[in-house]
Design a protein around this motif. Structure first.
Motif, PDB file in Angstrom:
ATOM      1  N   LYS A  98       0.855  -1.187   0.000  1.00 48.04           N
ATOM      2  CA  LYS A  98       0.000   0.000   0.000  1.00 48.04           C
ATOM      3  C   LYS A  98       0.892   1.238   0.000  1.00 48.04           C
ATOM      4  CE  LYS A  98      -4.190  -1.623   0.075  1.00 48.04           C
ATOM      5  NZ  LYS A  98      -5.051  -1.398  -1.085  1.00 48.04           N
ATOM      6  N   VAL A  99       0.340   2.375  -0.421  1.00 46.97           N
ATOM      7  CA  VAL A  99       1.098   3.614  -0.571  1.00 46.97           C
ATOM      8  C   VAL A  99       0.373   4.755   0.142  1.00 46.97           C
ATOM      9  CG1 VAL A  99       1.874   5.312  -2.281  1.00 46.97           C
ATOM     10  CG2 VAL A  99       2.041   2.881  -2.789  1.00 46.97           C
ATOM     11  N   ASP A 100       1.134   5.579   0.851  1.00 50.58           N
ATOM     12  CA  ASP A 100       0.614   6.810   1.441  1.00 50.58           C
ATOM     13  C   ASP A 100       0.951   7.930   0.457  1.00 50.58           C
ATOM     14  OD1 ASP A 100       0.183   9.185   2.815  1.00 50.58           O
ATOM     15  OD2 ASP A 100       0.938   8.409   4.715  1.00 50.58           O
ATOM     16  N   LEU A 101      -0.040   8.350  -0.328  1.00 45.91           N
ATOM     17  CA  LEU A 101       0.196   9.347  -1.383  1.00 45.91           C
ATOM     18  C   LEU A 101       0.592  10.713  -0.826  1.00 45.91           C
ATOM     19  CD1 LEU A 101      -2.685   8.524  -3.880  1.00 45.91           C
ATOM     20  CD2 LEU A 101      -0.232   8.182  -4.237  1.00 45.91           C
ATOM     21  N   GLN A 102       0.083  11.065   0.348  1.00 44.80           N
ATOM     22  CA  GLN A 102       0.425  12.349   0.958  1.00 44.80           C
ATOM     23  C   GLN A 102       1.908  12.406   1.330  1.00 44.80           C
ATOM     24  OE1 GLN A 102      -1.947  14.774   1.244  1.00 44.80           O
ATOM     25  NE2 GLN A 102      -3.536  13.424   0.470  1.00 44.80           N
ATOM     26  N   ALA A 103       2.502  11.235   1.592  1.00 49.19           N
ATOM     27  CA  ALA A 103       3.902  11.149   2.008  1.00 49.19           C
ATOM     28  C   ALA A 103       4.817  10.651   0.895  1.00 49.19           C
ATOM     29  CB  ALA A 103       4.026  10.238   3.235  1.00 49.19           C
ATOM     30  N   THR A 104       4.261  10.439  -0.310  1.00 50.42           N
ATOM     31  CA  THR A 104       5.040  10.010  -1.474  1.00 50.42           C
ATOM     32  C   THR A 104       5.473  11.246  -2.254  1.00 50.42           C
ATOM     33  OG1 THR A 104       3.970   7.859  -1.628  1.00 50.42           O
ATOM     34  CG2 THR A 104       4.920   8.731  -3.657  1.00 50.42           C
ATOM     35  N   HIS A 105       6.763  11.365  -2.516  1.00 47.21           N
ATOM     36  CA  HIS A 105       7.309  12.549  -3.188  1.00 47.21           C
ATOM     37  C   HIS A 105       6.879  12.591  -4.651  1.00 47.21           C
ATOM     38  CE1 HIS A 105      10.222  15.542  -4.555  1.00 47.21           C
ATOM     39  NE2 HIS A 105      10.399  15.845  -3.271  1.00 47.21           N
ATOM     40  N   GLN A 106       6.671  13.797  -5.168  1.00 46.62           N
ATOM     41  CA  GLN A 106       6.251  13.955  -6.573  1.00 46.62           C
ATOM     42  C   GLN A 106       7.255  13.359  -7.557  1.00 46.62           C
ATOM     43  OE1 GLN A 106       5.783  18.100  -7.555  1.00 46.62           O
ATOM     44  NE2 GLN A 106       7.947  18.583  -7.203  1.00 46.62           N
ATOM     45  N   ARG A 107       8.529  13.262  -7.181  1.00 41.12           N
ATOM     46  CA  ARG A 107       9.525  12.681  -8.091  1.00 41.12           C
ATOM     47  C   ARG A 107       9.252  11.204  -8.368  1.00 41.12           C
ATOM     48  NH1 ARG A 107      14.915  14.683  -8.000  1.00 41.12           N
ATOM     49  NH2 ARG A 107      15.345  12.912  -9.364  1.00 41.12           N
ATOM     50  N   ALA A 108       8.484  10.543  -7.508  1.00 45.36           N
ATOM     51  CA  ALA A 108       8.111   9.142  -7.760  1.00 45.36           C
ATOM     52  C   ALA A 108       7.360   9.021  -9.078  1.00 45.36           C
ATOM     53  CB  ALA A 108       7.257   8.601  -6.624  1.00 45.36           C
ATOM     54  N   LEU A 109       6.652  10.089  -9.464  1.00 45.56           N
ATOM     55  CA  LEU A 109       5.844  10.057 -10.686  1.00 45.56           C
ATOM     56  C   LEU A 109       6.691   9.947 -11.949  1.00 45.56           C
ATOM     57  CD1 LEU A 109       3.254  12.810  -9.731  1.00 45.56           C
ATOM     58  CD2 LEU A 109       3.054  10.320  -9.462  1.00 45.56           C
ATOM     59  N   GLU A 110       7.988  10.242 -11.843  1.00 47.46           N
ATOM     60  CA  GLU A 110       8.881  10.084 -12.992  1.00 47.46           C
ATOM     61  C   GLU A 110       9.089   8.609 -13.328  1.00 47.46           C
ATOM     62  OE1 GLU A 110      12.472  12.179 -12.019  1.00 47.46           O
ATOM     63  OE2 GLU A 110      11.419  14.099 -11.829  1.00 47.46           O
ATOM     64  N   ILE A 111       8.802   7.730 -12.358  1.00 44.39           N
ATOM     65  CA  ILE A 111       9.017   6.289 -12.526  1.00 44.39           C
ATOM     66  C   ILE A 111       7.711   5.509 -12.428  1.00 44.39           C
ATOM     67  CG2 ILE A 111      10.159   4.261 -11.507  1.00 44.39           C
ATOM     68  CD1 ILE A 111      12.363   6.307 -10.579  1.00 44.39           C
ATOM     69  N   ALA A 112       6.915   5.819 -11.411  1.00 41.67           N
ATOM     70  CA  ALA A 112       5.654   5.109 -11.156  1.00 41.67           C
ATOM     71  C   ALA A 112       4.488   6.044 -11.483  1.00 41.67           C
ATOM     72  CB  ALA A 112       5.590   4.663  -9.697  1.00 41.67           C
ATOM     73  N   PRO A 113       3.684   5.726 -12.510  1.00 42.83           N
ATOM     74  CA  PRO A 113       2.570   6.593 -12.891  1.00 42.83           C
ATOM     75  C   PRO A 113       1.545   6.749 -11.763  1.00 42.83           C
ATOM     76  CG  PRO A 113       3.011   4.945 -14.590  1.00 42.83           C
ATOM     77  CD  PRO A 113       3.819   4.560 -13.378  1.00 42.83           C
ATOM     78  N   LEU A 114       0.969   7.948 -11.656  1.00 41.54           N
ATOM     79  CA  LEU A 114      -0.008   8.234 -10.606  1.00 41.54           C
ATOM     80  C   LEU A 114      -1.179   7.241 -10.586  1.00 41.54           C
ATOM     81  CD1 LEU A 114      -0.740  10.023  -8.223  1.00 41.54           C
ATOM     82  CD2 LEU A 114      -1.843  11.595  -9.830  1.00 41.54           C
ATOM     83  N   PRO A 115      -1.750   6.849 -11.734  1.00 38.87           N
ATOM     84  CA  PRO A 115      -2.861   5.881 -11.671  1.00 38.87           C
ATOM     85  C   PRO A 115      -2.454   4.568 -10.981  1.00 38.87           C
ATOM     86  CG  PRO A 115      -2.802   6.907 -13.828  1.00 38.87           C
ATOM     87  CD  PRO A 115      -1.547   7.343 -13.112  1.00 38.87           C
ATOM     88  N   ILE A 116      -1.226   4.130 -11.177  1.00 36.38           N
ATOM     89  CA  ILE A 116      -0.755   2.897 -10.520  1.00 36.38           C
ATOM     90  C   ILE A 116      -0.577   3.153  -9.024  1.00 36.38           C
ATOM     91  CG2 ILE A 116       1.200   1.312 -10.304  1.00 36.38           C
ATOM     92  CD1 ILE A 116       1.440   1.412 -13.372  1.00 36.38           C
TER      93      ILE A 116
END
Length: 126
Positions: A98-116
């Motif tokens: 599971k993922v805590d989106l509030q605590a996940t850095h925006q740079r993660a989106l360069e690798i893992a797409p937001l819908p996933i």
């Protein structure tokens, strides 16, 4: 090393991931990152037994204590700043934590797409 701005994957302020255990590339409890963070430790993941077993199987044992590094080992329920590529790999293998989106850095989106990331969110936004 200067951290990138502390913005989460949803565009808001980055919230803490975990101080017990103390996580993050900077060991500041946040999934902050910078150019030197080669692994992009940006996904605030909630550990599961399945994911910990998978991570150990693919060569990154997060559950065994390593006192020489001040690491007590992770257990299910612990939050940890996970490498974005490892999260995506676990998603592809069907065992993503599971993922805590509030605590996940925006740079993660360069690798893992937001819908996933949203598929695995503990606080799934609309």
């Amino acid at each position: 090393m200067k951290p990138d701005p502390s913005i989460n994957a949803l565009g808001g302020p980055l919230t803490p991931c975990s101080t017990t255990p103390l996580t993050g590339f900077f060991r500041d409890g946040h999934c902050n990152t910078c150019a030197q963070d080669q692994g992009s430790h940006t996904v605030c993941a909630v550990m599961t037994a399945e994911f910990l077993a998978y991570s150990k199987y693919v060569g990154n044992d997060l559950s065994t204590p390593r006192p020489e590094f001040g690491f007590a080992g992770l257990k299910p329920g612990d939050k940890w700043c996970l490498c974005a590529s490892r999260f995506l790999q676990a998603h592809d293998e069907g065992c993503a934590p599971k993922v805590d989106l509030q605590a996940t850095h925006q740079r993660a989106l360069e690798i893992a797409p937001l819908p996933i990331l949203k598929q695995h969110a503990i606080d799934a936004p609309d």
